[in-house]
Design a protein around this motif. Structure first.
Motif, PDB file in Angstrom:
ATOM      1  N   ILE A  88       6.133  17.712   1.514  1.00  0.00           N
ATOM      2  CA  ILE A  88       5.972  16.258   1.469  1.00  0.00           C
ATOM      3  C   ILE A  88       6.459  15.764   0.107  1.00  0.00           C
ATOM      4  CG2 ILE A  88       4.074  16.282   3.115  1.00  0.00           C
ATOM      5  CD1 ILE A  88       2.152  15.811   0.730  1.00  0.00           C
ATOM      6  N   HIS A  89       6.359  14.463  -0.128  1.00  0.00           N
ATOM      7  CA  HIS A  89       6.856  13.881  -1.376  1.00  0.00           C
ATOM      8  C   HIS A  89       6.288  14.605  -2.597  1.00  0.00           C
ATOM      9  CE1 HIS A  89       8.271  11.014  -4.270  1.00  0.00           C
ATOM     10  NE2 HIS A  89       7.029  10.828  -4.696  1.00  0.00           N
ATOM     11  N   GLN A 102       7.066  15.726   5.847  1.00  0.00           N
ATOM     12  CA  GLN A 102       8.261  15.003   5.402  1.00  0.00           C
ATOM     13  C   GLN A 102       7.965  14.262   4.102  1.00  0.00           C
ATOM     14  OE1 GLN A 102       8.805  12.139   8.546  1.00  0.00           O
ATOM     15  NE2 GLN A 102      10.283  13.431   9.601  1.00  0.00           N
ATOM     16  N   ASP A 103       9.024  13.953   3.379  1.00  0.00           N
ATOM     17  CA  ASP A 103       8.910  13.036   2.254  1.00  0.00           C
ATOM     18  C   ASP A 103       9.048  11.634   2.828  1.00  0.00           C
ATOM     19  OD1 ASP A 103       9.297  11.385  -0.010  1.00  0.00           O
ATOM     20  OD2 ASP A 103      10.138  13.070  -1.124  1.00  0.00           O
ATOM     21  N   THR A 104       8.015  10.835   2.676  1.00  0.00           N
ATOM     22  CA  THR A 104       8.045   9.476   3.204  1.00  0.00           C
ATOM     23  C   THR A 104       8.211   8.448   2.082  1.00  0.00           C
ATOM     24  OG1 THR A 104       5.633   9.288   3.117  1.00  0.00           O
ATOM     25  CG2 THR A 104       6.602  10.106   5.183  1.00  0.00           C
ATOM     26  N   VAL A 105       8.580   8.935   0.880  1.00  0.00           N
ATOM     27  CA  VAL A 105       8.668   8.046  -0.276  1.00  0.00           C
ATOM     28  C   VAL A 105      10.098   7.879  -0.768  1.00  0.00           C
ATOM     29  CG1 VAL A 105       7.859   7.647  -2.638  1.00  0.00           C
ATOM     30  CG2 VAL A 105       6.301   8.646  -0.939  1.00  0.00           C
ATOM     31  N   VAL A 106      10.831   8.961  -0.910  1.00  0.00           N
ATOM     32  CA  VAL A 106      12.201   8.882  -1.432  1.00  0.00           C
ATOM     33  C   VAL A 106      13.197   9.455  -0.424  1.00  0.00           C
ATOM     34  CG1 VAL A 106      11.449   9.016  -3.838  1.00  0.00           C
ATOM     35  CG2 VAL A 106      12.104  11.102  -2.645  1.00  0.00           C
ATOM     36  N   ASP A 107      14.464   9.180  -0.652  1.00  0.00           N
ATOM     37  CA  ASP A 107      15.550   9.635   0.216  1.00  0.00           C
ATOM     38  C   ASP A 107      15.938  11.065  -0.178  1.00  0.00           C
ATOM     39  OD1 ASP A 107      17.890  10.105   1.622  1.00  0.00           O
ATOM     40  OD2 ASP A 107      18.857   8.248   0.999  1.00  0.00           O
ATOM     41  N   ALA A 146      15.961  20.678  -9.172  1.00  0.00           N
ATOM     42  CA  ALA A 146      15.673  19.476  -8.382  1.00  0.00           C
ATOM     43  C   ALA A 146      15.070  19.954  -7.071  1.00  0.00           C
ATOM     44  CB  ALA A 146      16.944  18.669  -8.140  1.00  0.00           C
ATOM     45  N   ALA A 147      13.785  19.724  -6.902  1.00  0.00           N
ATOM     46  CA  ALA A 147      13.078  20.171  -5.705  1.00  0.00           C
ATOM     47  C   ALA A 147      12.844  18.983  -4.787  1.00  0.00           C
ATOM     48  CB  ALA A 147      11.752  20.811  -6.089  1.00  0.00           C
ATOM     49  N   ARG A 148      12.982  19.239  -3.498  1.00  0.00           N
ATOM     50  CA  ARG A 148      12.781  18.172  -2.517  1.00  0.00           C
ATOM     51  C   ARG A 148      12.284  18.744  -1.200  1.00  0.00           C
ATOM     52  NH1 ARG A 148      16.123  17.912   1.813  1.00  0.00           N
ATOM     53  NH2 ARG A 148      18.199  18.788   1.720  1.00  0.00           N
ATOM     54  N   ALA A 149      11.695  17.878  -0.424  1.00  0.00           N
ATOM     55  CA  ALA A 149      11.300  18.238   0.934  1.00  0.00           C
ATOM     56  C   ALA A 149      12.551  18.409   1.785  1.00  0.00           C
ATOM     57  CB  ALA A 149      10.398  17.158   1.526  1.00  0.00           C
ATOM     58  N   ALA A 150      12.441  19.209   2.822  1.00  0.00           N
ATOM     59  CA  ALA A 150      13.584  19.438   3.706  1.00  0.00           C
ATOM     60  C   ALA A 150      13.917  18.209   4.536  1.00  0.00           C
ATOM     61  CB  ALA A 150      13.308  20.627   4.624  1.00  0.00           C
ATOM     62  N   ALA A 151      12.916  17.394   4.824  1.00  0.00           N
ATOM     63  CA  ALA A 151      13.140  16.242   5.700  1.00  0.00           C
ATOM     64  C   ALA A 151      12.491  15.002   5.108  1.00  0.00           C
ATOM     65  CB  ALA A 151      12.562  16.509   7.086  1.00  0.00           C
ATOM     66  N   GLY A 152      13.062  13.877   5.459  1.00  0.00           N
ATOM     67  CA  GLY A 152      12.495  12.597   5.086  1.00  0.00           C
ATOM     68  C   GLY A 152      12.187  11.802   6.329  1.00  0.00           C
ATOM     69  N   GLY A 153      11.261  10.884   6.193  1.00  0.00           N
ATOM     70  CA  GLY A 153      10.907  10.061   7.337  1.00  0.00           C
ATOM     71  C   GLY A 153      10.261   8.780   6.879  1.00  0.00           C
ATOM     72  N   PRO A 154       9.929   7.934   7.823  1.00  0.00           N
ATOM     73  CA  PRO A 154       9.368   6.624   7.471  1.00  0.00           C
ATOM     74  C   PRO A 154       7.928   6.723   6.978  1.00  0.00           C
ATOM     75  CG  PRO A 154       9.382   6.895   9.847  1.00  0.00           C
ATOM     76  CD  PRO A 154      10.079   8.100   9.264  1.00  0.00           C
ATOM     77  N   ARG A 183       0.840  -1.207   0.000  1.00  0.00           N
ATOM     78  CA  ARG A 183       0.000   0.000   0.000  1.00  0.00           C
ATOM     79  C   ARG A 183       0.869   1.249   0.000  1.00  0.00           C
ATOM     80  NH1 ARG A 183      -5.013  -0.078   0.421  1.00  0.00           N
ATOM     81  NH2 ARG A 183      -5.209   1.999   1.302  1.00  0.00           N
ATOM     82  N   SER A 184       0.330   2.310  -0.542  1.00  0.00           N
ATOM     83  CA  SER A 184       0.965   3.622  -0.468  1.00  0.00           C
ATOM     84  C   SER A 184       0.285   4.403   0.653  1.00  0.00           C
ATOM     85  CB  SER A 184       0.825   4.382  -1.787  1.00  0.00           C
ATOM     86  OG  SER A 184       1.226   5.728  -1.601  1.00  0.00           O
ATOM     87  N   LEU A 185       0.944   4.446   1.801  1.00  0.00           N
ATOM     88  CA  LEU A 185       0.379   5.230   2.906  1.00  0.00           C
ATOM     89  C   LEU A 185       0.330   6.700   2.538  1.00  0.00           C
ATOM     90  CD1 LEU A 185       2.018   3.526   6.014  1.00  0.00           C
ATOM     91  CD2 LEU A 185      -0.288   3.214   5.110  1.00  0.00           C
ATOM     92  N   ASN A 186       1.287   7.144   1.729  1.00  0.00           N
ATOM     93  CA  ASN A 186       1.312   8.523   1.272  1.00  0.00           C
ATOM     94  C   ASN A 186       0.012   8.850   0.531  1.00  0.00           C
ATOM     95  OD1 ASN A 186       2.623  11.113   0.582  1.00  0.00           O
ATOM     96  ND2 ASN A 186       2.711  10.263  -1.471  1.00  0.00           N
ATOM     97  N   ALA A 187      -0.333   8.073  -0.471  1.00  0.00           N
ATOM     98  CA  ALA A 187      -1.561   8.318  -1.236  1.00  0.00           C
ATOM     99  C   ALA A 187      -2.797   8.134  -0.365  1.00  0.00           C
ATOM    100  CB  ALA A 187      -1.617   7.401  -2.449  1.00  0.00           C
ATOM    101  N   THR A 188      -2.775   7.127   0.483  1.00  0.00           N
ATOM    102  CA  THR A 188      -3.917   6.867   1.363  1.00  0.00           C
ATOM    103  C   THR A 188      -4.195   8.069   2.252  1.00  0.00           C
ATOM    104  OG1 THR A 188      -3.476   4.487   1.354  1.00  0.00           O
ATOM    105  CG2 THR A 188      -4.795   5.341   3.188  1.00  0.00           C
ATOM    106  N   ARG A 189      -3.141   8.624   2.836  1.00  0.00           N
ATOM    107  CA  ARG A 189      -3.311   9.750   3.766  1.00  0.00           C
ATOM    108  C   ARG A 189      -3.707  11.035   3.055  1.00  0.00           C
ATOM    109  NH1 ARG A 189       1.911   8.452   7.543  1.00  0.00           N
ATOM    110  NH2 ARG A 189       0.780   7.409   9.198  1.00  0.00           N
ATOM    111  N   LEU A 190      -3.336  11.203   1.802  1.00  0.00           N
ATOM    112  CA  LEU A 190      -3.645  12.422   1.075  1.00  0.00           C
ATOM    113  C   LEU A 190      -5.063  12.444   0.517  1.00  0.00           C
ATOM    114  CD1 LEU A 190      -0.326  12.980  -0.915  1.00  0.00           C
ATOM    115  CD2 LEU A 190      -1.174  14.314   1.028  1.00  0.00           C
ATOM    116  N   LEU A 191      -5.641  11.295   0.225  1.00  0.00           N
ATOM    117  CA  LEU A 191      -6.929  11.204  -0.453  1.00  0.00           C
ATOM    118  C   LEU A 191      -8.081  11.619   0.448  1.00  0.00           C
ATOM    119  CD1 LEU A 191      -8.440  10.336  -3.016  1.00  0.00           C
ATOM    120  CD2 LEU A 191      -8.487   8.016  -2.095  1.00  0.00           C
TER     121      LEU A 191
END
Length: 157
Positions: free
Chosen positions: A125-126, A96-101, A77-85, A21-29
């Motif tokens: 976020i991602h 946080q970006d929870t998808v990529v490093d 190249a744009a990115r979130a400032a922080a990443g997390g699980p 599952r994509s928790l990212n997509a689940t939480r955004l929808l």
């Protein structure tokens, strides 16, 4: 194992090597209580299986970028400032970006070429354009400014 990936991709390019599952997509929808309405057929909460040939192409592309591309064009190249699980117990999943490093993006982006810029978006976020209001505005303003510079009359191609 990365060593067997080329063999699997050659034998069965469509073999599923990872899924979930994509928790990212689940939480955004919005249908799941998230802040955004989007077509879940395009951004799928059930996730998209990673297939052998796709994963091999991604890892090869990352190695190519790591060696350097020397692109002589403007690159943002744009990115979130922080990443997390990407986990249900991550209280910062909307900051946080929870998808990529994100550290890999910062490390590799300059290797794209001498005109590469890295945009770091605090609390992004991602999907930076799906971030909360302030980080989304920062991101969109920065992309617009980048395009204005890159496409300005007399700008170097």
């Amino acid at each position: 194992s990365p060593a067997v990936l080329p063999v699997i991709a050659r034998r069965d390019p469509h073999a599923v090597v990872s899924e979930g599952r994509s928790l990212n997509a689940t939480r955004l929808l919005d249908l799941n209580g998230g802040p955004w309405h989007f077509d879940p057929a395009w951004k799928r909460p059930e996730g998209v299986p990673a297939r052998a040939a796709w994963l091999l192409a991604v890892t090869r592309a990352q190695r190519t970028v790591a060696r350097g591309l020397d692109l002589d064009i403007p690159v943002l190249a744009a990115r979130a400032a922080a990443g997390g699980p990407e986990s249900l117990d991550n209280p910062d999943h909307m900051r946080q970006d929870t998808v990529v490093d994100v550290r890999a993006i910062s490390r590799l982006a300059p290797r794209l070429g001498p005109r590469a810029e890295v945009l770091v978006v605090p609390d992004g976020i991602h999907d930076l354009c799906l971030s909360d209001d302030a980080p989304r505005r920062l991101y969109l303003d920065a992309v617009t400014a980048f395009l204005d510079r890159a496409l300005a009359p007399g700008a170097r191609p």
